[in-house]
Design a protein around this motif. Structure first.
Motif, PDB file in Angstrom:
ATOM      1  N   VAL A   3       0.861  -1.177   0.000  1.00 23.79           N
ATOM      2  CA  VAL A   3       0.000   0.000   0.000  1.00 23.79           C
ATOM      3  C   VAL A   3       0.899   1.228   0.000  1.00 23.79           C
ATOM      4  N   GLU A   4       0.436   2.300  -0.617  1.00 26.34           N
ATOM      5  CA  GLU A   4       1.225   3.529  -0.643  1.00 26.34           C
ATOM      6  C   GLU A   4       1.276   4.140   0.753  1.00 26.34           C
ATOM      7  N   LEU A   5       2.487   4.398   1.235  1.00 32.76           N
ATOM      8  CA  LEU A   5       2.689   4.984   2.558  1.00 32.76           C
ATOM      9  C   LEU A   5       3.003   6.466   2.445  1.00 32.76           C
ATOM     10  N   GLY A   6       2.635   7.222   3.479  1.00 25.61           N
ATOM     11  CA  GLY A   6       2.926   8.649   3.475  1.00 25.61           C
ATOM     12  C   GLY A   6       2.940   9.227   4.875  1.00 25.61           C
ATOM     13  N   ILE A   7       3.352  10.469   4.937  1.00 29.10           N
ATOM     14  CA  ILE A   7       3.348  11.254   6.179  1.00 29.10           C
ATOM     15  C   ILE A   7       2.288  12.330   6.061  1.00 29.10           C
ATOM     16  N   ILE A   8       1.461  12.492   7.103  1.00 28.55           N
ATOM     17  CA  ILE A   8       0.610  13.678   7.185  1.00 28.55           C
ATOM     18  C   ILE A   8       0.974  14.397   8.476  1.00 28.55           C
ATOM     19  N   GLU A   9       1.680  15.478   8.330  1.00 23.07           N
ATOM     20  CA  GLU A   9       2.144  16.264   9.483  1.00 23.07           C
ATOM     21  C   GLU A   9       0.961  17.073   9.996  1.00 23.07           C
ATOM     22  N   GLY A  10       0.136  16.419  10.829  1.00 25.34           N
ATOM     23  CA  GLY A  10      -1.131  17.018  11.219  1.00 25.34           C
ATOM     24  C   GLY A  10      -1.326  17.162  12.717  1.00 25.34           C
ATOM     25  N   PHE A  11      -0.238  17.291  13.467  1.00 26.71           N
ATOM     26  CA  PHE A  11      -0.345  17.310  14.925  1.00 26.71           C
ATOM     27  C   PHE A  11      -0.493  18.726  15.494  1.00 26.71           C
ATOM     28  N   TYR A  12      -0.967  18.794  16.739  1.00 28.24           N
ATOM     29  CA  TYR A  12      -0.954  20.017  17.540  1.00 28.24           C
ATOM     30  C   TYR A  12       0.414  20.142  18.205  1.00 28.24           C
ATOM     31  N   ALA A  27      14.969   9.842   5.252  1.00 32.10           N
ATOM     32  CA  ALA A  27      15.025   8.597   6.016  1.00 32.10           C
ATOM     33  C   ALA A  27      13.965   7.595   5.570  1.00 32.10           C
ATOM     34  N   LEU A  28      12.800   8.100   5.153  1.00 27.69           N
ATOM     35  CA  LEU A  28      11.673   7.205   4.883  1.00 27.69           C
ATOM     36  C   LEU A  28      11.477   6.874   3.407  1.00 27.69           C
ATOM     37  N   GLU A  29      12.001   7.680   2.525  1.00 28.77           N
ATOM     38  CA  GLU A  29      11.821   7.431   1.088  1.00 28.77           C
ATOM     39  C   GLU A  29      12.318   6.024   0.699  1.00 28.77           C
ATOM     40  N   PRO A  30      13.474   5.565   1.197  1.00 24.74           N
ATOM     41  CA  PRO A  30      13.916   4.210   0.826  1.00 24.74           C
ATOM     42  C   PRO A  30      12.987   3.108   1.316  1.00 24.74           C
ATOM     43  N   HIS A  31      12.100   3.427   2.268  1.00 24.03           N
ATOM     44  CA  HIS A  31      11.197   2.426   2.832  1.00 24.03           C
ATOM     45  C   HIS A  31       9.795   2.502   2.220  1.00 24.03           C
ATOM     46  N   GLY A  32       9.663   3.237   1.142  1.00 20.09           N
ATOM     47  CA  GLY A  32       8.393   3.239   0.418  1.00 20.09           C
ATOM     48  C   GLY A  32       7.437   4.350   0.767  1.00 20.09           C
ATOM     49  N   TYR A  33       7.873   5.360   1.504  1.00 22.98           N
ATOM     50  CA  TYR A  33       7.003   6.504   1.793  1.00 22.98           C
ATOM     51  C   TYR A  33       7.011   7.421   0.574  1.00 22.98           C
ATOM     52  N   ARG A  34       5.824   7.601  -0.027  1.00 29.87           N
ATOM     53  CA  ARG A  34       5.746   8.232  -1.334  1.00 29.87           C
ATOM     54  C   ARG A  34       5.001   9.571  -1.352  1.00 29.87           C
ATOM     55  N   PHE A  35       4.429   9.981  -0.212  1.00 31.32           N
ATOM     56  CA  PHE A  35       3.810  11.317  -0.188  1.00 31.32           C
ATOM     57  C   PHE A  35       3.982  11.952   1.188  1.00 31.32           C
ATOM     58  N   TYR A  36       3.984  13.277   1.185  1.00 28.91           N
ATOM     59  CA  TYR A  36       4.156  14.056   2.410  1.00 28.91           C
ATOM     60  C   TYR A  36       3.159  15.205   2.360  1.00 28.91           C
ATOM     61  N   LEU A  37       2.255  15.231   3.333  1.00 25.54           N
ATOM     62  CA  LEU A  37       1.278  16.310   3.436  1.00 25.54           C
ATOM     63  C   LEU A  37       1.650  17.213   4.602  1.00 25.54           C
ATOM     64  N   GLY A 248      -4.489   4.127   0.753  1.00 24.19           N
ATOM     65  CA  GLY A 248      -3.173   4.564   1.186  1.00 24.19           C
ATOM     66  C   GLY A 248      -3.125   4.549   2.702  1.00 24.19           C
ATOM     67  N   HIS A 249      -1.926   4.669   3.249  1.00 25.85           N
ATOM     68  CA  HIS A 249      -1.735   4.628   4.701  1.00 25.85           C
ATOM     69  C   HIS A 249      -0.788   5.757   5.084  1.00 25.85           C
ATOM     70  N   ALA A 250      -1.330   6.785   5.721  1.00 27.72           N
ATOM     71  CA  ALA A 250      -0.532   7.940   6.141  1.00 27.72           C
ATOM     72  C   ALA A 250      -0.427   7.949   7.659  1.00 27.72           C
ATOM     73  N   THR A 260      10.555   9.815  15.150  1.00 29.81           N
ATOM     74  CA  THR A 260       9.391   9.348  14.393  1.00 29.81           C
ATOM     75  C   THR A 260       9.767   8.300  13.352  1.00 29.81           C
ATOM     76  N   ALA A 261      10.964   8.432  12.782  1.00 25.84           N
ATOM     77  CA  ALA A 261      11.369   7.533  11.707  1.00 25.84           C
ATOM     78  C   ALA A 261      11.449   6.082  12.172  1.00 25.84           C
ATOM     79  N   ILE A 262      11.661   5.865  13.463  1.00 26.25           N
ATOM     80  CA  ILE A 262      11.808   4.487  13.961  1.00 26.25           C
ATOM     81  C   ILE A 262      10.498   3.710  13.795  1.00 26.25           C
ATOM     82  N   PRO A 263       9.383   4.156  14.415  1.00 26.92           N
ATOM     83  CA  PRO A 263       8.138   3.413  14.180  1.00 26.92           C
ATOM     84  C   PRO A 263       7.680   3.466  12.728  1.00 26.92           C
ATOM     85  N   ALA A 264       7.971   4.570  12.032  1.00 26.61           N
ATOM     86  CA  ALA A 264       7.559   4.665  10.631  1.00 26.61           C
ATOM     87  C   ALA A 264       8.172   3.545   9.796  1.00 26.61           C
TER      88      ALA A 264
END
Length: 355
Positions: A3-12, A27-37, A248-250, A260-264
């Protein structure tokens, strides 16, 4: 199945620095993270002051970050929260929104998410109004991909308690009205879901008339309670066969960009390994990749304190001892642990209510 993985920087909470975002992308691009919001709640020009232009410096940095993402094969996106605009989408609001969309096109946004989360509304036809706004945006945005976060983005009754009771059949109505090309965010049975299963995703997908785009609220640790804990452990409760039911899974990242990169990375491994995935082993491998062997071993030794006990249960003597240890590591991840121990990442109720 993947599934396409991504980051959504949506925190308080406090904003990241631009180099920290770039480091996470790398750090995450080599692991298949393909979008960043990019959608931090603290960027008021995307939320409560959405109808005002971004300061020039921020606009320049956003455009630069977009170029950086594209260079690394990561789709660059922005999450826009036109605060409570669905209550009165008048001519003034339309004019301001058109200007904002033009700005986002100018800086090279490839994906646009219209976020209606965490806002109050007593509008009975909320789903219809929101669908109309999204279609209005769709006609005026140059973004190749459009997504929406509904006001009620989870089954969790906490949303009804805080933002008012959801309209009857809200999700099915919204899904029925939206263009099938629009992706719809969903967090699961809870806002911070402990588990997400194929059965649940299948039901939600049927209601929406499309596969949901998972907004995963792990490892995010915003809010007064969660910000007292570091979220470091590997992902659990997200079986690899969820992929068949997802658009997708963000992940919504933790306040600590390096950590953050560790659990990601463990999430990517859970999809890659399927039934062979072991969250403890995945944590160890990811921690060593991000932190190096010595620091990773130290973090693993302190995991019960950092993630489970939390700041409020760490004595002052223990805190000083941990600071002494982590100040001895010249690494950004160790620096984030020190800042957390000093209370620099504490998110207050006031932040949540005003961002």
């Amino acid at each position: 199945m993947t599934v396409e993985l991504g980051i959504i920087e949506g925190f308080y909470g406090p904003l990241w620095r631009w180099p920290e975002r770039k480091q996470l992308v790398q750090a995450l691009e080599p692991h298949g993270y393909r979008f960043y919001l990019y959608a931090p709640k603290a960027d008021a020009y995307l939320r409560r002051r959405w109808d005002e232009p971004h300061p020039q410096e921020t606009a320049t940095q956003l455009a630069d970050f977009g170029r950086f993402c594209r260079k690394h094969g990561v789709r660059f996106g922005v999450g826009l929260s036109p605060f409570e605009v669905f209550n009165d989408f008048n001519d003034g609001a339309k004019k301001a929104l058109a200007k904002k969309l033009a700005f986002l096109d100018e800086i090279g946004v490839q994906e646009l998410a219209i976020l209606f989360d965490d806002m109050r509304s007593d509008t009975p036809d909320l789903a219809a109004r929101q669908a109309d706004i999204v279609h209005w945006v769709q006609e005026r945005s140059g973004a190749a991909q459009l997504s929406i976060c509904p006001s009620y983005y989870s089954d969790d009754p906490v949303l009804d308690r805080v933002f008012g009771e959801r309209p009857s059949d809200y999700l099915a109505t919204l899904g029925g009205l939206l263009d099938p090309a629009v992706r719809v965010f969903w967090t699961g049975e809870e806002v911070c879901a402990r588990e997400v299963t194929p059965g649940h995703l299948r039901r939600v997908g049927k209601a929406l008339g499309r596969k949901p785009l998972l907004w995963d609220n792990y490892p995010v640790n915003d809010g007064d309670r969660m910000s007292r804990h570091l979220h470091l452990r590997g992902f659990t409760g997200r079986p690899a066969n969820n992929a068949a039911w997802l658009a997708g899974h963000a992940i919504n990242p933790a306040l600590q960009p390096t950590l953050t990169a560790i659990p990601a990375i463990t999430l990517a491994e859970s999809y890659r390994q399927g039934p062979d995935y072991q969250y403890g082993q995945a944590f160890r491998h990811a921690a060593r990749e991000i932190l190096g062997a010595d620091l990773a071993d130290q973090v693993q030794a302190d995991l019960l304190t950092l993630q489970d006990a939390g700041l409020h249960r760490i004595s002052e003597d223990k805190k000083q001892a941990l600071l002494t240890i982590y100040r001895g590591y010249p690494h950004a991840g160790a620096g984030e642990i020190c800042r957390w121990l000093c209370g620099d990442y504490q998110v207050t109720d006031e932040m949540v209510q005003t961002q």
